[in-house]
Motif scaffolding. Structure first.
Motif, PDB file in Angstrom:
ATOM      1  N   SER A  11     -10.175  -2.850   1.149  1.00  0.00           N
ATOM      2  CA  SER A  11      -9.534  -2.860   2.389  1.00  0.00           C
ATOM      3  C   SER A  11      -8.676  -3.972   2.701  1.00  0.00           C
ATOM      4  O   SER A  11      -9.365  -5.232   1.984  1.00  0.00           O
ATOM      5  CB  SER A  11     -10.624  -2.980   3.474  1.00  0.00           C
ATOM      6  OG  SER A  11     -11.319  -1.513   3.565  1.00  0.00           O
ATOM      7  N   ARG A  38      -0.231   9.109  -3.987  1.00  0.00           N
ATOM      8  CA  ARG A  38      -0.964   8.730  -2.783  1.00  0.00           C
ATOM      9  C   ARG A  38      -1.261   9.947  -1.916  1.00  0.00           C
ATOM     10  O   ARG A  38      -0.306  10.682  -1.575  1.00  0.00           O
ATOM     11  CB  ARG A  38      -0.842   7.566  -1.907  1.00  0.00           C
ATOM     12  CG  ARG A  38       0.404   7.433  -1.333  1.00  0.00           C
ATOM     13  CD  ARG A  38       0.931   6.288  -0.561  1.00  0.00           C
ATOM     14  NE  ARG A  38       1.993   6.260   0.098  1.00  0.00           N
ATOM     15  CZ  ARG A  38       2.871   5.208   0.674  1.00  0.00           C
ATOM     16  NH1 ARG A  38       2.047   3.981   0.527  1.00  0.00           N
ATOM     17  NH2 ARG A  38       3.810   5.386   1.429  1.00  0.00           N
ATOM     18  N   ALA A  40      -2.883  10.700   1.961  1.00  0.00           N
ATOM     19  CA  ALA A  40      -3.395  10.265   3.306  1.00  0.00           C
ATOM     20  C   ALA A  40      -3.799  11.650   3.932  1.00  0.00           C
ATOM     21  O   ALA A  40      -3.710  12.840   3.518  1.00  0.00           O
ATOM     22  CB  ALA A  40      -2.570   9.506   4.111  1.00  0.00           C
ATOM     23  N   PRO A  88      -0.306  -0.565   7.581  1.00  0.00           N
ATOM     24  CA  PRO A  88      -1.123   0.572   8.018  1.00  0.00           C
ATOM     25  C   PRO A  88      -0.945   1.993   7.377  1.00  0.00           C
ATOM     26  O   PRO A  88      -1.699   2.844   6.707  1.00  0.00           O
ATOM     27  CB  PRO A  88      -1.317   0.671   9.276  1.00  0.00           C
ATOM     28  CG  PRO A  88      -0.712  -0.828   9.891  1.00  0.00           C
ATOM     29  CD  PRO A  88       0.107  -1.310   8.695  1.00  0.00           C
ATOM     30  N   ASP A  90       0.467   2.727   4.553  1.00  0.00           N
ATOM     31  CA  ASP A  90       0.106   2.689   3.030  1.00  0.00           C
ATOM     32  C   ASP A  90      -1.306   3.094   2.771  1.00  0.00           C
ATOM     33  O   ASP A  90      -1.634   3.444   1.772  1.00  0.00           O
ATOM     34  CB  ASP A  90       0.232   1.190   2.648  1.00  0.00           C
ATOM     35  CG  ASP A  90       1.762   1.051   2.439  1.00  0.00           C
ATOM     36  OD1 ASP A  90       1.983  -0.405   2.717  1.00  0.00           O
ATOM     37  OD2 ASP A  90       2.504   1.821   2.250  1.00  0.00           O
ATOM     38  N   THR A  91      -2.087   3.203   3.942  1.00  0.00           N
ATOM     39  CA  THR A  91      -3.711   3.699   4.045  1.00  0.00           C
ATOM     40  C   THR A  91      -3.656   5.131   3.082  1.00  0.00           C
ATOM     41  O   THR A  91      -2.971   6.057   3.666  1.00  0.00           O
ATOM     42  CB  THR A  91      -4.134   3.680   5.210  1.00  0.00           C
ATOM     43  OG1 THR A  91      -4.187   2.264   5.566  1.00  0.00           O
ATOM     44  CG2 THR A  91      -5.666   4.360   4.923  1.00  0.00           C
ATOM     45  N   GLN A 120      -9.603   4.483  -2.934  1.00  0.00           N
ATOM     46  CA  GLN A 120      -9.409   4.135  -1.562  1.00  0.00           C
ATOM     47  C   GLN A 120      -8.703   2.943  -1.248  1.00  0.00           C
ATOM     48  O   GLN A 120      -9.088   1.896  -1.649  1.00  0.00           O
ATOM     49  CB  GLN A 120     -10.396   4.581  -0.489  1.00  0.00           C
ATOM     50  CG  GLN A 120     -10.246   4.232   0.839  1.00  0.00           C
ATOM     51  CD  GLN A 120      -9.200   5.412   1.385  1.00  0.00           C
ATOM     52  OE1 GLN A 120      -9.627   6.664   1.078  1.00  0.00           O
ATOM     53  NE2 GLN A 120      -8.250   4.908   2.087  1.00  0.00           N
ATOM     54  N   THR A 122      -7.191   1.065   2.279  1.00  0.00           N
ATOM     55  CA  THR A 122      -7.358   0.890   3.627  1.00  0.00           C
ATOM     56  C   THR A 122      -6.526  -0.411   4.084  1.00  0.00           C
ATOM     57  O   THR A 122      -6.884  -1.503   3.755  1.00  0.00           O
ATOM     58  CB  THR A 122      -8.556   0.993   4.321  1.00  0.00           C
ATOM     59  OG1 THR A 122      -9.435   2.297   3.471  1.00  0.00           O
ATOM     60  CG2 THR A 122      -8.656   0.889   5.765  1.00  0.00           C
ATOM     61  N   VAL A 123      -5.498  -0.173   4.971  1.00  0.00           N
ATOM     62  CA  VAL A 123      -4.876  -1.129   5.488  1.00  0.00           C
ATOM     63  C   VAL A 123      -4.819  -1.199   7.095  1.00  0.00           C
ATOM     64  O   VAL A 123      -4.530  -0.380   7.524  1.00  0.00           O
ATOM     65  CB  VAL A 123      -3.367  -1.114   5.234  1.00  0.00           C
ATOM     66  CG1 VAL A 123      -2.507  -2.430   5.624  1.00  0.00           C
ATOM     67  CG2 VAL A 123      -2.954  -1.090   3.719  1.00  0.00           C
ATOM     68  N   SER A 124      -5.649  -2.238   7.705  1.00  0.00           N
ATOM     69  CA  SER A 124      -5.978  -2.243   8.895  1.00  0.00           C
ATOM     70  C   SER A 124      -6.458  -3.675   9.420  1.00  0.00           C
ATOM     71  O   SER A 124      -7.061  -4.262   8.529  1.00  0.00           O
ATOM     72  CB  SER A 124      -7.118  -1.219   9.097  1.00  0.00           C
ATOM     73  OG  SER A 124      -7.670  -1.404  10.636  1.00  0.00           O
TER      74      SER A 124
END
Length: 125
Positions: A11, A38, A40, A88, A90-91, A120, A122-124
């Motif tokens: 993350s 990837r 999603a 985000p 790119d998640t 995984q 996660t960009v957040s």
């Protein structure tokens, strides 16, 4: 057979960086192309970066150009994806893939015979 194992996901906040690694083993001599895909939730699997391993020719989709860099270390049978300026969108779960000779687009998943288990990202905030 070729075995692929990804690592390095996690993350990160928007604007951050991550480096994914893919360790390859088995009949490596049969591999001509490697790529990062990837997927999603609710979306199709998409290719983001690929490399023609015999000449280190690289390919990127427009959405990651200038932000992602694919590279290889042939001595270690490793593939990398350096991801900078993450967004985000790119998640996703990121997969390493390997193929023999590809005719046509490098972005078609069915062209690749071997896949890793995924990691995984996660960009957040």
């Amino acid at each position: 057979q070729v075995q692929l194992v990804e690592s390095g996901g996690g993350s990160v906040q928007p604007g951050g960086s991550l480096r994914l690694s893919c360790s390859a083993s088995g009949y490596i001599d049969s591999v001509y192309y490697m790529a990062w895909f990837r997927q999603a939730p609710g979306k199709e699997r998409e290719g983001v970066a690929a490399i023609y391993t015999r000449r280190s020719l690289t390919y990127y989709v427009d959405s990651v150009k200038g932000r992602f860099t694919i590279s290889q270390d042939n001595a270690k049978n490793m593939l990398y994806l350096q991801m900078n300026s993450l967004k985000p969108e790119d998640t996703a779960v990121y997969y390493c893939a390997a193929a023999g000779i590809i005719i046509g687009s490098v972005w078609v998943p069915s062209q690749y015979n071997f896949w890793g288990q995924g990691t995984q990202v996660t960009v957040s905030s």
